[in-house]
Structure formats: C-alpha cells, structure tokens
Motif scaffolding. Sequence first.
Motif, short mmCIF file in Angstrom:
data_model
loop_
_atom_site.label_atom_id
_atom_site.label_comp_id
_atom_site.label_asym_id
_atom_site.label_seq_id
_atom_site.Cartn_x
_atom_site.Cartn_y
_atom_site.Cartn_z
N SER A 49 0.82 -1.21 0.00
CA SER A 49 0.00 0.00 0.00
C SER A 49 0.86 1.26 0.00
CB SER A 49 -0.93 0.00 1.23
OG SER A 49 -1.97 -0.93 1.08
N MET A 50 1.91 1.26 0.80
CA MET A 50 2.79 2.43 0.88
C MET A 50 3.45 2.70 -0.47
SD MET A 50 3.04 4.15 3.77
CE MET A 50 4.69 4.84 3.77
N VAL A 51 3.92 1.66 -1.12
CA VAL A 51 4.60 1.83 -2.40
C VAL A 51 3.63 2.41 -3.44
CG1 VAL A 51 5.62 0.56 -4.33
CG2 VAL A 51 6.36 0.06 -2.01
N ILE A 52 2.39 1.95 -3.45
CA ILE A 52 1.39 2.47 -4.39
C ILE A 52 1.20 3.97 -4.18
CG2 ILE A 52 -1.04 2.42 -5.06
CD1 ILE A 52 -1.04 -0.57 -4.29
N ASN A 53 0.99 4.38 -2.92
CA ASN A 53 0.71 5.79 -2.65
C ASN A 53 1.94 6.67 -2.83
OD1 ASN A 53 -2.07 5.72 -2.12
ND2 ASN A 53 -1.72 4.91 -0.08
N LEU A 54 3.10 6.18 -2.43
CA LEU A 54 4.31 6.98 -2.59
C LEU A 54 4.66 7.18 -4.06
CD1 LEU A 54 6.51 5.51 0.29
CD2 LEU A 54 5.52 7.80 0.19
N SER A 55 4.30 6.20 -4.89
CA SER A 55 4.56 6.34 -6.33
C SER A 55 3.74 7.46 -6.93
CB SER A 55 4.26 5.02 -7.05
OG SER A 55 2.86 4.77 -7.08
N LYS A 56 2.58 7.76 -6.33
CA LYS A 56 1.72 8.82 -6.85
C LYS A 56 2.29 10.21 -6.58
CE LYS A 56 -2.19 5.86 -5.74
NZ LYS A 56 -3.27 5.62 -4.77
N ILE A 57 3.06 10.31 -5.51
CA ILE A 57 3.60 11.63 -5.16
C ILE A 57 5.11 11.69 -5.38
CG2 ILE A 57 1.78 12.30 -3.57
CD1 ILE A 57 3.26 11.15 -1.28
#
Length: 298
Positions: A152-160
């Motif tokens: 989950s963290m990797v998905i969201n951090l990739s967005k920003i």
Amino acid sequence: MNFYNYHLINDFCIKKYELLSLNEIKIKKKFFSFFKNKICIINEKQSLRTINTLVNSLNCLNIKYTIINNKHNFKKENIKDFSKTLGILYDYVFFRGYNDIILKIISKFSGLVLINMLSNGYHPIQSINDSCLVKNKIIFFFGDFNSNVFRSMVINLSKIDKIIIIISPKIYWNYIFLKKIFNKKKIIVSEKIIILNKKINIYNDVWFSMGENDFKTKINNLVNFQINKKIIKILKIDKIYHCLPSYKKSFFLKSNNSEIEENVFESNFSNFDKQIIEKIFMIKSFFIISGKNFFHIL
C-alpha cells in the motif's frame, strides 16, 4: 474516483489529488458535525491501534456506530446474502479482515460504502496517513516486500513521486506488482543496503501477519534485514516508521530475531507516536470528503 460514496478497498482506488487533499484537510484539523448515517465496524482480525484509532475518531465526532467482533464463517455462510444484509442495516462498513476477495464481494452486493481497515493484500488507512508523514525524504523499506502495508505504501508513494528503496530478499520481490506500479518511477530494489550521503526515513513492518505460522523459515530469510544498531550506524536516519505493533524479541522461537530491535524501536529515531496521533486526524479528514451528505462543515 471522486471520493463520494466510493469504496476504499485498496490503494489503487485513491488518486494523487485525493491523497494530497486528505493530507491538506488533516493538517487544517477542521471540526464538523455529522448527519445521520449508520456505521458498522467488522473487526474480524483483532486490532489494538487501527480499530481504536477509528473508534476515537468516531467518538470525537459524536458518531454512533456498531462493532461486530465475531469472526464470520464464510465457508458455510452465503457471502452475497451477508453483503445484502449489511447493506440493509448500514450505510458505511469499516472492515478489518483476512481476505480481499470477501471485501470485493461485499462492495459489489451490499450497496453501502466499504472501507478496508486491513486485509491480506492492502492496508490503505495506514498507508494514506504514513505516506504523507514521510515527506521530503528518501524512503527505505526493510523486510518482506509482499507485506500488505509495504504494498500500500509503495502504491501511494509512487503517486507523489517519492524516491523509494526496497531492501528485501530476492525471493520476496514481486515483479508483476513492480511492473504495474512503476513504469519509469524512482524505485530501487536490492538485497544489499544502499548507502547514501543524505538523511532518509526507514519504514518497517512485522515479519509475521495475516495467519502466517512458518516462523523459522521466514526468520532465516529475513534475519539480515532487521532494523538494528548496525543499520543506524551505516545510514543517516531521520525517522523510523513501523506498522505497529512490534513483536517482543522472545515471541518467536525465543530468539532476538524480530523485525526491529527493541532498543531501536524505543529510541529517539522512532516516530510511532506521531503515526498514531496523525491517523486520528486522517480518518476524520476521510469522513469529510467520503460523502457529500456525510458531514456539514462548520
């Protein structure tokens, strides 16, 4: 997705501007009143911090809710019927359980809004909060790359557009996931520690969760990926984040082989208190924009 009356099943459901909007509202810490919606918390996988953080937020906002703590036997129960029953009784369900497939079925047949508080695949509430906390630093992940909160963290951090470095045994590398999330993103996956001449944040998670029981094999695979004094000496660390709680050192095989040493977990590098406090404001922020008629902003 535009937030309004949509499910939050995993981190693919939330877009960059929505992630940033949540953080902006959380920072402002606005107060608001609640209109009549029926809320249910299904706590299939018992939790101390996640569910209590949610309950704290609901109580602060004077929101009534129902908690269902019993584990449903989905092997004998008709899941579609269970989903429709929830839809008749409630408007919102916060579900903490073991199975992503069950979440998808409930979201399809219930007619209510479903929020994933944790599942075997994802941990969106935790990651939405933490991805906004670890700003302005390179992020190091240590441990099992297939951890639900890591995913989950990797998905969201990739967005920003964060620079992400994953230090994990090769047997846990998920190439399909990496290809899906990162086409030309800034990510490095390595079995060896990469030393940088700048401050970093470390994100850590427990080695055993969601019913895992092969402790010995996993400890052997991850024993060299522990956050300990050696790591602190090698890397310039700003803060350490952890998907709480951390296990005691003697819990597995009566060894000192847990994901993070106790003295490091309790050191000044830890940012765990802030993770808990900020999650309360993040959940409140999610309520504001989760439905047009959900809140009236004062």
